[in-house]
Enzyme design. Structure first.
Site, PDB file in Angstrom:
ATOM      1  N   SER A 148      22.685  -6.518  15.970  1.00  0.00           N
ATOM      2  CA  SER A 148      21.917  -7.438  15.900  1.00  0.00           C
ATOM      3  C   SER A 148      22.128  -7.913  14.734  1.00  0.00           C
ATOM      4  O   SER A 148      22.817  -7.449  14.017  1.00  0.00           O
ATOM      5  CB  SER A 148      20.595  -6.685  15.970  1.00  0.00           C
ATOM      6  N   VAL A 206      11.938 -10.129  26.123  1.00  0.00           N
ATOM      7  CA  VAL A 206      12.855  -9.124  26.507  1.00  0.00           C
ATOM      8  C   VAL A 206      12.684  -7.729  25.984  1.00  0.00           C
ATOM      9  O   VAL A 206      12.766  -6.313  26.261  1.00  0.00           O
ATOM     10  CB  VAL A 206      13.758  -9.076  25.027  1.00  0.00           C
ATOM     11  N   HIS A 219       1.047  -9.668  20.962  1.00  0.00           N
ATOM     12  CA  HIS A 219       0.446 -10.705  21.719  1.00  0.00           C
ATOM     13  C   HIS A 219       0.559 -10.060  23.382  1.00  0.00           C
ATOM     14  O   HIS A 219       0.918  -9.030  23.551  1.00  0.00           O
ATOM     15  CB  HIS A 219       2.075 -11.648  22.486  1.00  0.00           C
ATOM     16  N   GLU A 239      -1.785 -22.952  24.866  1.00  0.00           N
ATOM     17  CA  GLU A 239      -0.249 -23.927  24.613  1.00  0.00           C
ATOM     18  C   GLU A 239       0.202 -25.079  25.753  1.00  0.00           C
ATOM     19  O   GLU A 239       0.803 -25.447  25.346  1.00  0.00           O
ATOM     20  CB  GLU A 239       1.201 -22.984  24.332  1.00  0.00           C
TER      21      GLU A 239
HETATM   22  P1  NAD Z   1      11.903 -13.578  17.466  1.00  0.00           P
HETATM   23  O1  NAD Z   1      11.702 -14.830  18.327  1.00  0.00           O
HETATM   24  O2  NAD Z   1      11.067 -14.339  16.013  1.00  0.00           O
HETATM   25  O3  NAD Z   1      12.452 -12.105  17.379  1.00  0.00           O
HETATM   26  C1  NAD Z   1      13.488 -12.086  17.463  1.00  0.00           C
HETATM   27  C2  NAD Z   1      13.550 -11.113  16.507  1.00  0.00           C
HETATM   28  O4  NAD Z   1      13.935 -10.469  17.694  1.00  0.00           O
HETATM   29  C3  NAD Z   1      14.877 -10.334  16.258  1.00  0.00           C
HETATM   30  O5  NAD Z   1      14.881  -9.532  15.549  1.00  0.00           O
HETATM   31  C4  NAD Z   1      16.118 -10.018  17.645  1.00  0.00           C
HETATM   32  O6  NAD Z   1      16.849  -9.644  17.216  1.00  0.00           O
HETATM   33  C5  NAD Z   1      15.353  -9.131  18.131  1.00  0.00           C
HETATM   34  N1  NAD Z   1      15.761  -9.390  19.242  1.00  0.00           N
HETATM   35  C6  NAD Z   1      16.023 -10.697  19.691  1.00  0.00           C
HETATM   36  N2  NAD Z   1      16.567 -10.514  21.304  1.00  0.00           N
HETATM   37  C7  NAD Z   1      16.581  -9.416  21.348  1.00  0.00           C
HETATM   38  C8  NAD Z   1      17.675  -8.179  22.710  1.00  0.00           C
HETATM   39  N3  NAD Z   1      17.574  -9.074  23.528  1.00  0.00           N
HETATM   40  N4  NAD Z   1      16.921  -7.488  22.789  1.00  0.00           N
HETATM   41  C9  NAD Z   1      16.683  -6.740  21.710  1.00  0.00           C
HETATM   42  N5  NAD Z   1      15.911  -6.755  20.063  1.00  0.00           N
HETATM   43  C10 NAD Z   1      16.151  -8.810  20.617  1.00  0.00           C
HETATM   44  O7  NAD Z   1      10.300 -12.725  18.206  1.00  0.00           O
HETATM   45  P2  NAD Z   1       8.817 -13.480  17.121  1.00  0.00           P
HETATM   46  O8  NAD Z   1       8.296 -14.820  17.570  1.00  0.00           O
HETATM   47  O9  NAD Z   1       8.640 -13.002  16.204  1.00  0.00           O
HETATM   48  O10 NAD Z   1       7.854 -13.055  18.563  1.00  0.00           O
HETATM   49  C11 NAD Z   1       7.561 -11.687  18.288  1.00  0.00           C
HETATM   50  C12 NAD Z   1       6.239 -10.872  19.142  1.00  0.00           C
HETATM   51  O11 NAD Z   1       5.131 -11.737  18.173  1.00  0.00           O
HETATM   52  C13 NAD Z   1       6.004 -11.787  20.268  1.00  0.00           C
HETATM   53  O12 NAD Z   1       4.959 -10.851  21.220  1.00  0.00           O
HETATM   54  C14 NAD Z   1       5.131 -13.036  20.280  1.00  0.00           C
HETATM   55  O13 NAD Z   1       4.776 -13.671  21.451  1.00  0.00           O
HETATM   56  C15 NAD Z   1       4.516 -12.640  19.090  1.00  0.00           C
HETATM   57  N6  NAD Z   1       3.932 -13.489  18.175  1.00  0.00           N
HETATM   58  C16 NAD Z   1       4.507 -14.373  17.787  1.00  0.00           C
HETATM   59  C17 NAD Z   1       3.926 -15.585  16.858  1.00  0.00           C
HETATM   60  C18 NAD Z   1       5.054 -16.518  16.354  1.00  0.00           C
HETATM   61  O14 NAD Z   1       4.517 -17.438  15.610  1.00  0.00           O
HETATM   62  N7  NAD Z   1       6.804 -16.922  15.966  1.00  0.00           N
HETATM   63  C19 NAD Z   1       2.615 -15.817  16.515  1.00  0.00           C
HETATM   64  C20 NAD Z   1       2.548 -14.542  16.978  1.00  0.00           C
HETATM   65  C21 NAD Z   1       2.070 -13.704  17.675  1.00  0.00           C
END
Ligand code: NAD
Ligand code: MG
Length: 334
Positions: free
Chosen positions: A56, A90, A112, A199
Protein backbone atom coordinates in the site's frame (compact mmCIF):
# COMPACT_ATOMS: atom_id res chain seq x y z
CA UNK A 1 -31.76 -1.39 15.26
CA UNK A 2 -33.72 1.57 16.49
CA UNK A 3 -35.80 3.89 14.38
CA UNK A 4 -35.58 6.71 16.87
CA UNK A 5 -34.05 9.88 15.48
CA UNK A 6 -32.57 11.42 18.60
CA UNK A 7 -30.83 14.73 19.16
CA UNK A 8 -28.50 14.16 22.12
CA UNK A 9 -25.25 16.14 21.90
CA UNK A 10 -22.10 15.09 23.80
CA UNK A 11 -19.05 17.14 24.78
CA UNK A 12 -15.67 16.47 26.44
CA UNK A 13 -17.19 16.29 29.91
CA UNK A 14 -19.55 13.50 28.76
CA UNK A 15 -16.68 11.31 27.57
CA UNK A 16 -14.38 9.28 29.84
CA UNK A 17 -10.93 8.76 28.29
CA UNK A 18 -10.19 5.84 30.61
CA UNK A 19 -12.68 3.83 28.52
CA UNK A 20 -10.04 3.39 25.81
CA UNK A 21 -6.81 4.11 27.72
CA UNK A 22 -5.91 0.44 28.10
CA UNK A 23 -7.21 -0.58 24.71
CA UNK A 24 -5.53 -0.90 21.33
CA UNK A 25 -7.14 0.70 18.30
CA UNK A 26 -6.41 -0.75 14.86
CA UNK A 27 -6.92 1.93 12.23
CA UNK A 28 -7.46 0.14 8.92
CA UNK A 29 -6.61 2.53 6.06
CA UNK A 30 -4.47 5.64 6.16
CA UNK A 31 -6.30 8.00 3.82
CA UNK A 32 -8.35 11.10 4.62
CA UNK A 33 -10.02 9.83 7.81
CA UNK A 34 -7.53 7.08 8.66
CA UNK A 35 -4.49 9.31 9.07
CA UNK A 36 -6.46 11.83 11.15
CA UNK A 37 -7.98 9.24 13.50
CA UNK A 38 -4.66 7.41 13.93
CA UNK A 39 -2.58 10.52 14.65
CA UNK A 40 -5.17 12.17 16.90
CA UNK A 41 -5.68 8.98 18.93
CA UNK A 42 -1.91 8.53 19.19
CA UNK A 43 -1.50 12.11 20.43
CA UNK A 44 -4.33 11.47 22.91
CA UNK A 45 -2.28 8.64 24.42
CA UNK A 46 -4.21 5.75 22.89
CA UNK A 47 -2.34 2.67 21.68
CA UNK A 48 -2.67 2.76 17.86
CA UNK A 49 -1.66 0.28 15.17
CA UNK A 50 -2.28 1.01 11.49
CA UNK A 51 -3.42 -1.82 9.21
CA UNK A 52 -2.48 -1.58 5.53
CA UNK A 53 -1.92 -4.27 2.91
CA UNK A 54 1.65 -5.01 1.86
CA UNK A 55 2.58 -2.65 -0.93
CA UNK A 56 0.00 0.00 0.00
CA UNK A 57 1.33 3.42 -0.95
CA UNK A 58 0.03 4.73 2.40
CA UNK A 59 2.49 2.55 4.34
CA UNK A 60 5.44 4.90 4.03
CA UNK A 61 3.29 7.86 5.12
CA UNK A 62 2.09 6.11 8.28
CA UNK A 63 5.62 4.94 9.10
CA UNK A 64 7.04 8.41 8.50
CA UNK A 65 4.44 9.73 10.95
CA UNK A 66 5.94 7.43 13.58
CA UNK A 67 3.11 4.90 13.73
CA UNK A 68 3.30 1.14 13.96
CA UNK A 69 2.16 -0.38 10.65
CA UNK A 70 1.20 -3.94 9.90
CA UNK A 71 -1.35 -5.82 7.77
CA UNK A 72 -5.08 -5.29 8.40
CA UNK A 73 -5.33 -8.86 9.70
CA UNK A 74 -2.40 -8.53 12.15
CA UNK A 75 -3.59 -5.11 13.31
CA UNK A 76 -7.05 -6.49 14.06
CA UNK A 77 -5.47 -9.42 15.92
CA UNK A 78 -3.86 -7.04 18.41
CA UNK A 79 -6.79 -4.67 18.69
CA UNK A 80 -9.84 -4.23 20.88
CA UNK A 81 -11.29 -1.60 18.56
CA UNK A 82 -10.97 -1.95 14.79
CA UNK A 83 -11.70 1.29 12.97
CA UNK A 84 -12.61 0.60 9.35
CA UNK A 85 -11.37 3.63 7.40
CA UNK A 86 -10.78 2.30 3.90
CA UNK A 87 -13.11 3.46 1.07
CA UNK A 88 -16.69 2.24 1.53
CA UNK A 89 -16.55 0.17 -1.67
CA UNK A 90 -13.61 -1.94 -0.44
CA UNK A 91 -14.76 -2.33 3.19
CA UNK A 92 -16.60 -5.66 2.64
CA UNK A 93 -13.49 -7.39 1.26
CA UNK A 94 -11.25 -5.86 3.94
CA UNK A 95 -13.75 -7.06 6.55
CA UNK A 96 -13.45 -10.62 5.21
CA UNK A 97 -9.67 -10.40 5.74
CA UNK A 98 -9.88 -9.20 9.34
CA UNK A 99 -12.90 -11.20 10.49
CA UNK A 100 -10.90 -14.24 11.73
CA UNK A 101 -8.89 -11.89 13.97
CA UNK A 102 -11.91 -10.52 15.81
CA UNK A 103 -12.88 -11.81 19.23
CA UNK A 104 -16.11 -11.51 21.19
CA UNK A 105 -16.18 -8.11 22.86
CA UNK A 106 -14.14 -6.42 20.13
CA UNK A 107 -15.54 -3.30 18.52
CA UNK A 108 -16.01 -2.58 14.84
CA UNK A 109 -15.88 1.17 14.46
CA UNK A 110 -17.03 2.99 11.29
CA UNK A 111 -17.08 6.57 10.00
CA UNK A 112 -20.05 5.99 7.68
CA UNK A 113 -22.92 3.53 7.89
CA UNK A 114 -23.33 2.33 4.29
CA UNK A 115 -21.98 -1.22 4.57
CA UNK A 116 -23.68 -2.01 7.86
CA UNK A 117 -26.99 -0.39 6.95
CA UNK A 118 -27.23 -2.08 3.54
CA UNK A 119 -26.04 -5.45 4.84
CA UNK A 120 -22.73 -5.55 2.95
CA UNK A 121 -20.99 -6.30 6.25
CA UNK A 122 -22.89 -8.55 8.66
CA UNK A 123 -20.91 -8.69 11.89
CA UNK A 124 -21.39 -11.38 14.49
CA UNK A 125 -23.67 -10.43 17.38
CA UNK A 126 -20.70 -10.79 19.73
CA UNK A 127 -19.12 -7.55 18.51
CA UNK A 128 -19.91 -3.97 19.36
CA UNK A 129 -20.62 -2.00 16.18
CA UNK A 130 -20.26 1.74 16.51
CA UNK A 131 -19.85 4.84 14.43
CA UNK A 132 -17.95 8.04 15.07
CA UNK A 133 -18.25 10.10 11.91
CA UNK A 134 -16.52 13.48 11.86
CA UNK A 135 -18.54 15.92 9.76
CA UNK A 136 -15.39 17.02 7.97
CA UNK A 137 -12.64 15.77 5.66
CA UNK A 138 -9.73 14.15 7.49
CA UNK A 139 -7.20 16.93 6.99
CA UNK A 140 -9.49 19.27 8.96
CA UNK A 141 -10.03 16.65 11.67
CA UNK A 142 -6.25 16.58 12.07
CA UNK A 143 -5.63 20.33 11.74
CA UNK A 144 -8.39 21.25 14.20
CA UNK A 145 -7.03 18.76 16.74
CA UNK A 146 -3.51 20.17 16.43
CA UNK A 147 -4.88 23.69 16.93
CA UNK A 148 -6.64 22.62 20.12
CA UNK A 149 -10.01 22.80 18.41
CA UNK A 150 -12.57 20.14 17.65
CA UNK A 151 -14.50 18.81 14.68
CA UNK A 152 -18.23 18.15 15.08
CA UNK A 153 -19.17 14.52 14.65
CA UNK A 154 -21.91 11.92 14.77
CA UNK A 155 -22.21 8.96 17.11
CA UNK A 156 -24.28 5.86 16.44
CA UNK A 157 -24.49 2.45 18.06
CA UNK A 158 -25.65 -0.46 15.89
CA UNK A 159 -24.75 -3.30 18.26
CA UNK A 160 -23.95 -3.13 21.95
CA UNK A 161 -22.71 -6.62 22.80
CA UNK A 162 -20.48 -5.44 25.66
CA UNK A 163 -23.03 -3.16 27.27
CA UNK A 164 -20.35 -0.49 27.06
CA UNK A 165 -20.44 0.45 23.39
CA UNK A 166 -21.58 4.04 23.80
CA UNK A 167 -19.09 4.90 26.54
CA UNK A 168 -16.26 3.48 24.45
CA UNK A 169 -17.43 5.28 21.30
CA UNK A 170 -17.58 8.57 23.21
CA UNK A 171 -14.02 8.01 24.45
CA UNK A 172 -12.95 7.36 20.83
CA UNK A 173 -14.71 10.58 19.78
CA UNK A 174 -12.82 12.41 22.51
CA UNK A 175 -9.56 10.85 21.35
CA UNK A 176 -9.96 12.27 17.86
CA UNK A 177 -11.15 15.66 19.17
CA UNK A 178 -14.81 15.47 18.19
CA UNK A 179 -16.26 15.99 21.67
CA UNK A 180 -14.42 19.33 21.86
CA UNK A 181 -16.90 20.59 19.26
CA UNK A 182 -19.89 18.35 19.99
CA UNK A 183 -21.03 14.89 18.96
CA UNK A 184 -24.63 14.38 17.87
CA UNK A 185 -26.26 11.02 18.50
CA UNK A 186 -27.94 9.36 15.53
CA UNK A 187 -28.48 5.86 14.13
CA UNK A 188 -26.70 4.00 11.33
CA UNK A 189 -29.89 4.26 9.30
CA UNK A 190 -30.33 7.98 9.77
CA UNK A 191 -26.68 8.81 9.14
CA UNK A 192 -26.51 6.68 5.98
CA UNK A 193 -29.80 7.79 4.45
CA UNK A 194 -29.43 11.51 5.18
CA UNK A 195 -25.81 11.46 4.00
CA UNK A 196 -26.71 9.84 0.67
CA UNK A 197 -29.77 12.02 0.15
CA UNK A 198 -27.88 15.20 0.99
CA UNK A 199 -25.03 14.52 -1.40
CA UNK A 200 -27.36 13.43 -4.20
CA UNK A 201 -30.18 15.94 -4.01
CA UNK A 202 -28.54 19.07 -2.61
CA UNK A 203 -24.80 19.17 -1.99
CA UNK A 204 -23.10 17.41 -4.88
CA UNK A 205 -25.80 16.48 -7.37
CA UNK A 206 -28.44 19.15 -6.87
CA UNK A 207 -26.11 22.10 -6.75
CA UNK A 208 -24.02 21.09 -9.79
CA UNK A 209 -27.16 20.54 -11.86
CA UNK A 210 -28.54 23.90 -10.75
CA UNK A 211 -25.26 25.58 -11.72
CA UNK A 212 -25.08 23.86 -15.13
CA UNK A 213 -28.72 24.57 -15.99
CA UNK A 214 -28.38 28.21 -14.99
CA UNK A 215 -25.21 28.50 -17.06
CA UNK A 216 -26.79 26.81 -20.09
CA UNK A 217 -29.90 28.99 -19.87
CA UNK A 218 -27.81 32.17 -20.08
CA UNK A 219 -25.45 30.89 -22.80
CA UNK A 220 -28.33 29.51 -24.91
CA UNK A 221 -29.95 32.96 -24.69
CA UNK A 222 -26.83 34.52 -26.22
CA UNK A 223 -24.99 35.81 -23.15
CA UNK A 224 -21.25 35.31 -22.88
CA UNK A 225 -19.98 32.11 -21.24
CA UNK A 226 -17.72 34.23 -19.02
CA UNK A 227 -20.67 36.17 -17.58
CA UNK A 228 -22.65 32.97 -17.17
CA UNK A 229 -19.74 31.38 -15.29
CA UNK A 230 -19.42 34.31 -12.88
CA UNK A 231 -23.15 34.56 -12.21
CA UNK A 232 -23.96 30.86 -11.89
CA UNK A 233 -20.81 29.31 -10.42
CA UNK A 234 -18.22 31.72 -9.09
CA UNK A 235 -20.60 33.85 -6.98
CA UNK A 236 -22.12 30.77 -5.41
CA UNK A 237 -19.23 30.66 -2.95
CA UNK A 238 -20.03 34.11 -1.55
CA UNK A 239 -23.66 33.13 -1.03
CA UNK A 240 -22.80 29.80 0.58
CA UNK A 241 -20.24 31.44 2.90
CA UNK A 242 -22.95 33.80 4.20
CA UNK A 243 -25.43 30.97 4.73
CA UNK A 244 -22.72 28.94 6.51
CA UNK A 245 -21.94 31.84 8.86
CA UNK A 246 -25.42 33.02 9.69
CA UNK A 247 -28.05 30.94 7.98
CA UNK A 248 -30.38 32.03 5.20
CA UNK A 249 -31.12 35.27 7.08
CA UNK A 250 -27.55 36.53 6.99
CA UNK A 251 -27.44 35.90 3.25
CA UNK A 252 -30.73 37.74 2.61
CA UNK A 253 -29.55 40.65 4.82
CA UNK A 254 -26.31 40.93 2.85
CA UNK A 255 -27.68 41.03 -0.68
CA UNK A 256 -29.52 43.99 -2.22
CA UNK A 257 -33.26 44.41 -1.76
CA UNK A 258 -33.65 43.69 -5.46
CA UNK A 259 -31.75 40.41 -5.11
CA UNK A 260 -33.74 39.55 -2.00
CA UNK A 261 -37.15 40.26 -3.57
CA UNK A 262 -36.16 38.53 -6.81
CA UNK A 263 -34.80 35.52 -5.01
CA UNK A 264 -37.69 35.20 -2.60
CA UNK A 265 -40.31 35.56 -5.32
CA UNK A 266 -38.62 33.40 -7.99
CA UNK A 267 -36.71 30.70 -6.07
CA UNK A 268 -39.71 28.44 -5.55
CA UNK A 269 -40.77 28.97 -9.17
CA UNK A 270 -37.45 27.53 -10.37
CA UNK A 271 -37.02 24.80 -7.77
CA UNK A 272 -40.72 23.95 -7.80
CA UNK A 273 -43.06 21.14 -6.79
CA UNK A 274 -41.68 18.98 -9.61
CA UNK A 275 -38.19 19.24 -8.17
CA UNK A 276 -39.63 18.40 -4.77
CA UNK A 277 -41.23 15.26 -6.20
CA UNK A 278 -37.88 14.31 -7.78
CA UNK A 279 -36.23 14.77 -4.39
CA UNK A 280 -38.81 12.49 -2.79
CA UNK A 281 -38.10 9.84 -5.44
CA UNK A 282 -34.37 10.22 -4.80
CA UNK A 283 -34.97 9.73 -1.08
CA UNK A 284 -37.13 6.66 -1.71
CA UNK A 285 -34.37 5.06 -3.79
CA UNK A 286 -32.01 5.63 -0.88
CA UNK A 287 -34.50 4.27 1.68
CA UNK A 288 -35.55 1.15 -0.21
CA UNK A 289 -31.98 0.22 -1.14
CA UNK A 290 -32.38 0.78 -4.91
CA UNK A 291 -29.50 3.24 -5.00
CA UNK A 292 -27.26 1.04 -2.84
CA UNK A 293 -27.88 -2.01 -5.08
CA UNK A 294 -27.16 0.07 -8.18
CA UNK A 295 -23.88 1.37 -6.71
CA UNK A 296 -22.77 -2.08 -5.54
CA UNK A 297 -23.50 -3.56 -9.00
CA UNK A 298 -21.75 -0.63 -10.65
CA UNK A 299 -18.60 -1.38 -8.65
CA UNK A 300 -18.80 -5.11 -9.36
CA UNK A 301 -19.02 -4.32 -13.09
CA UNK A 302 -15.95 -2.07 -12.94
CA UNK A 303 -17.95 1.19 -12.92
CA UNK A 304 -19.16 1.57 -16.55
CA UNK A 305 -21.83 4.24 -15.92
CA UNK A 306 -19.73 6.01 -13.32
CA UNK A 307 -16.89 6.42 -15.83
CA UNK A 308 -19.28 7.79 -18.48
CA UNK A 309 -20.89 10.25 -16.09
CA UNK A 310 -17.51 11.44 -14.88
CA UNK A 311 -16.33 12.01 -18.45
CA UNK A 312 -19.50 13.88 -19.44
CA UNK A 313 -19.07 16.20 -16.46
CA UNK A 314 -15.42 16.86 -17.39
CA UNK A 315 -16.49 17.62 -20.95
CA UNK A 316 -19.10 20.23 -19.97
CA UNK A 317 -18.26 23.64 -21.44
CA UNK A 318 -18.44 25.31 -18.00
CA UNK A 319 -15.31 23.39 -16.97
CA UNK A 320 -13.21 24.75 -19.85
CA UNK A 321 -14.49 28.30 -19.32
CA UNK A 322 -13.80 28.02 -15.61
CA UNK A 323 -10.25 26.86 -16.16
CA UNK A 324 -9.56 29.86 -18.44
CA UNK A 325 -11.09 32.34 -16.04
CA UNK A 326 -9.45 30.96 -12.94
CA UNK A 327 -6.08 31.27 -14.68
CA UNK A 328 -6.78 34.92 -15.58
CA UNK A 329 -7.93 35.98 -12.13
CA UNK A 330 -5.98 35.15 -9.01
CA UNK A 331 -8.92 34.58 -6.69
CA UNK A 332 -9.32 31.85 -4.18
CA UNK A 333 -5.64 31.57 -3.43
CA UNK A 334 -5.01 31.26 0.28
P1 NAD B 1 -9.74 7.31 1.60
O1 NAD B 1 -10.13 7.05 0.18
O2 NAD B 1 -9.07 8.59 1.91
O3 NAD B 1 -8.90 6.09 2.18
C1 NAD B 1 -7.94 5.49 1.48
C2 NAD B 1 -7.22 4.50 2.38
O4 NAD B 1 -7.74 3.19 2.22
C3 NAD B 1 -5.77 4.46 2.03
O5 NAD B 1 -4.99 4.38 3.18
C4 NAD B 1 -5.60 3.20 1.23
O6 NAD B 1 -4.38 2.61 1.51
C5 NAD B 1 -6.72 2.32 1.75
N1 NAD B 1 -7.24 1.52 0.63
C6 NAD B 1 -7.67 1.99 -0.57
N2 NAD B 1 -8.05 0.96 -1.35
C7 NAD B 1 -7.84 -0.14 -0.63
C8 NAD B 1 -8.04 -1.52 -0.91
N3 NAD B 1 -8.51 -1.95 -2.10
N4 NAD B 1 -7.75 -2.41 0.07
C9 NAD B 1 -7.27 -1.98 1.26
N5 NAD B 1 -7.06 -0.70 1.57
C10 NAD B 1 -7.34 0.20 0.64
O7 NAD B 1 -11.06 7.08 2.49
P2 NAD B 1 -11.79 8.15 3.43
O8 NAD B 1 -12.36 9.22 2.58
O9 NAD B 1 -10.93 8.48 4.58
O10 NAD B 1 -13.03 7.24 3.90
C11 NAD B 1 -12.90 6.30 4.94
C12 NAD B 1 -14.26 6.22 5.64
O11 NAD B 1 -14.55 7.47 6.23
C13 NAD B 1 -15.40 5.91 4.69
O12 NAD B 1 -16.32 5.08 5.38
C14 NAD B 1 -16.01 7.26 4.44
O13 NAD B 1 -17.37 7.21 4.08
C15 NAD B 1 -15.82 7.90 5.80
N6 NAD B 1 -15.85 9.36 5.84
C16 NAD B 1 -15.09 10.08 4.98
C17 NAD B 1 -15.09 11.46 5.07
C18 NAD B 1 -14.23 12.30 4.16
O14 NAD B 1 -14.39 13.50 4.16
N7 NAD B 1 -13.29 11.76 3.40
C19 NAD B 1 -15.87 12.11 6.02
C20 NAD B 1 -16.62 11.33 6.91
C21 NAD B 1 -16.60 9.96 6.80
MG1 MG C 1 -8.84 -8.83 18.59
Amino acid sequence: MTDEFTTNVYYDEDADSTEIEDKTVAVIGYGSQGHAHALNLDDSGVDVVVGLYEGSSSRSAAEADGLEVTTPRAAAEDADIVSILVPDTVQPSVYEQIRPALEPGDTLQFAHGFNIHYGQIEPSEEFDVTMIAPKSPGHLVRRNYENGEGTPGLLAIYQDASGNAKEEALAYAKGIGCTRAGVVETSFREETETDLFGEQAVLCGGVTSLVKQGYETLVDAGYSPEMAYFECLNELKLIVDLMYEGGLGEMWDSVSDTAEYGGLSRGDMVVDEGVRENMEETLEAVQDGTFAREWINENQANRPSYKQLRQAEKDHEIEAIGEELRALFAWGEE
